[in-house]
Design a protein around this motif. Structure first.
Motif, mmCIF file in Angstrom:
data_model
loop_
_atom_site.group_PDB
_atom_site.id
_atom_site.type_symbol
_atom_site.label_atom_id
_atom_site.label_comp_id
_atom_site.label_asym_id
_atom_site.label_seq_id
_atom_site.Cartn_x
_atom_site.Cartn_y
_atom_site.Cartn_z
ATOM 1 N N THR A 105 -17.097 -0.217 21.511
ATOM 2 C CA THR A 105 -17.367 1.139 21.059
ATOM 3 C C THR A 105 -17.729 2.034 22.244
ATOM 4 O OG1 THR A 105 -18.248 0.195 19.031
ATOM 5 C CG2 THR A 105 -18.877 2.469 19.518
ATOM 6 N N ASN A 122 -10.601 3.186 15.014
ATOM 7 C CA ASN A 122 -11.898 3.606 14.481
ATOM 8 C C ASN A 122 -12.530 2.436 13.751
ATOM 9 O OD1 ASN A 122 -11.647 6.311 15.290
ATOM 10 N ND2 ASN A 122 -10.323 6.691 13.534
ATOM 11 N N VAL A 124 -16.497 0.992 11.680
ATOM 12 C CA VAL A 124 -17.862 1.303 11.270
ATOM 13 C C VAL A 124 -18.704 0.043 11.405
ATOM 14 C CG1 VAL A 124 -17.158 3.091 9.607
ATOM 15 C CG2 VAL A 124 -17.582 0.780 8.791
ATOM 16 N N GLN A 125 -19.978 0.218 11.588
ATOM 17 C CA GLN A 125 -20.904 -0.910 11.542
ATOM 18 C C GLN A 125 -21.211 -1.164 10.068
ATOM 19 O OE1 GLN A 125 -22.238 -2.834 14.183
ATOM 20 N NE2 GLN A 125 -20.542 -1.798 15.197
ATOM 21 N N ASP A 191 -19.397 -4.971 13.070
ATOM 22 C CA ASP A 191 -18.238 -4.113 12.803
ATOM 23 C C ASP A 191 -17.532 -4.535 11.512
ATOM 24 O OD1 ASP A 191 -19.071 -4.361 15.554
ATOM 25 O OD2 ASP A 191 -17.416 -3.048 16.074
ATOM 26 N N ASP A 192 -17.063 -3.539 10.760
ATOM 27 C CA ASP A 192 -16.564 -3.784 9.404
ATOM 28 C C ASP A 192 -15.471 -4.850 9.282
ATOM 29 O OD1 ASP A 192 -14.987 -1.942 10.818
ATOM 30 O OD2 ASP A 192 -14.469 -0.767 9.055
ATOM 31 N N SER A 211 -22.238 1.347 1.645
ATOM 32 C CA SER A 211 -22.393 2.459 2.601
ATOM 33 C C SER A 211 -22.474 1.933 4.031
ATOM 34 C CB SER A 211 -23.607 3.318 2.261
ATOM 35 O OG SER A 211 -24.709 2.497 2.018
ATOM 36 N N PRO A 212 -21.580 2.443 4.865
ATOM 37 C CA PRO A 212 -21.555 1.995 6.251
ATOM 38 C C PRO A 212 -22.804 2.433 6.999
ATOM 39 C CG PRO A 212 -20.050 3.824 5.931
ATOM 40 C CD PRO A 212 -20.588 3.478 4.579
ATOM 41 N N TYR A 213 -23.138 1.698 8.025
ATOM 42 C CA TYR A 213 -24.365 1.975 8.777
ATOM 43 C C TYR A 213 -24.112 2.985 9.900
ATOM 44 C CZ TYR A 213 -28.317 0.908 11.853
ATOM 45 O OH TYR A 213 -29.401 0.986 12.678
ATOM 46 N N ALA A 214 -22.959 2.872 10.557
ATOM 47 C CA ALA A 214 -22.652 3.822 11.640
ATOM 48 C C ALA A 214 -21.143 3.874 11.844
ATOM 49 C CB ALA A 214 -23.328 3.367 12.919
ATOM 50 N N GLU A 215 -20.652 5.016 12.301
ATOM 51 C CA GLU A 215 -19.209 5.149 12.558
ATOM 52 C C GLU A 215 -18.967 5.151 14.051
ATOM 53 O OE1 GLU A 215 -17.581 8.431 10.439
ATOM 54 O OE2 GLU A 215 -18.209 7.570 8.515
ATOM 55 N N GLU A 216 -17.888 4.533 14.474
ATOM 56 C CA GLU A 216 -17.643 4.478 15.915
ATOM 57 C C GLU A 216 -16.165 4.386 16.260
ATOM 58 O OE1 GLU A 216 -19.217 -0.039 16.459
ATOM 59 O OE2 GLU A 216 -20.706 1.529 16.615
#
Ligand code: ARG
Length: 255
Positions: A105, A122, A124-125, A191-192, A211-216
């Motif tokens: 990331t 892309n 997400v965490q 990571d997802d 719900s995702p924790y963070a987007e990266e």
């Protein structure tokens, strides 16, 4: 005639040297192979399916296939160096590898130490919890024990949000998931796509929170200032995005 031939050969050799960046001059380990093909050394951490993992001794995954395409297009052989995730940036900076590709990331802190290419993916965490867990989203995690892979954004963000004392760091996330299985920790952040692969490998034991924790965004890291290689990698990424090659690789691994 002989002279012309050898001139052509020299030109070809110089071109391939230029195409493969500085690996042949900067490191002893990356000198020409017996076939005469130049080499680019990629460091990764192959504990991260579907981006990089080992299967029967071979490296597999999205990043591995993209890297091989990069090699094809630049006319170089790709050699893979499999190391700990938190060693990737130091290894690129020491010149022992030409680039790091590891579902990495882009973060402001990392940008101070390496240069990143354009984004190629892309992500997400995601939060993984045991199937019967009452944790609904990250708001329920403040007094919980959380497992992460050492040095990842999951580690960095969770340490910030939930406090160092609540974080258990593992060299690979599957170790964290095993710890969660025996009840030593309450959740894992990863990571997802990796979360999906891990959960699918142990059906009925875990769930991924909605719900995702963070987007990266993922990118390839090169040594700071290596704009020659950076430009070439960006050229290949651009081409692979526009001609569908990138999507074709991703679609092989992610449905
Ligand atoms: N995207 C996360 C990060 O950059 C995790 C990457 C982990 N990659 C790996 N190959 N283990 O921190």
């Amino acid at each position: 005639m002989k002279k012309i031939l050898s001139l052509i050969l020299t030109v070809v050799m110089v071109c391939s040297l230029v195409a493969c960046g500085n690996s042949t001059t900067s490191t002893s380990s990356s000198s020409s192979s017996s076939t005469g093909t130049e080499k680019l050394i990629m460091c990764t951490n192959a504990e991260f399916p579907p981006y990089e993992y080992k299967e029967g001794g071979d490296f597999k995954g999205i990043d591995v296939e993209i890297a091989n395409k990069i090699g094809e297009k630049l006319g170089c052989e790709i050699e893979i160096l499999d190391i700990a995730f938190d060693s990737l940036i130091p290894t690129v900076n020491s010149g022992k590898a030409d680039f790091a590709m590891a579902g990495m990331t882009i973060t402001e802190d990392r940008k101070e130490n390496v240069d990143f290419t354009d984004t190629y993916q892309n992500a997400v965490q995601a939060i993984i919890v045991p199937i019967n867990s009452e944790i609904v989203d990250s708001n329920d995690m403040y007094d919980k024990k959380i497992g992460v892979q050492l040095g990842t954004t999951g580690d960095i963000y969770c340490t910030d949000d939930f406090g160092d004392e609540n974080i258990s760091r593992y060299p690979k996330i599957v170790d964290g998931v095993q710890a969660m299985k025996i009840g030593s920790i309450d959740a894992c952040v990863v990571d997802d796509q990796v979360a999906k692969a891990v959960v699918a490998g142990d059906e009925g034991s875990f769930k991924i929170l909605e719900s995702p924790y963070a987007e990266e965004e993922y990118a390839i890291a090169v040594k700071k200032g290596n704009s020659e290689l950076l430009d070439k990698l960006n050229g290949v990424i651009k081409e692979m995005k526009s001609n569908g090659e990138l999507k074709a690789i991703v679609d092989k691994y992610i449905q």
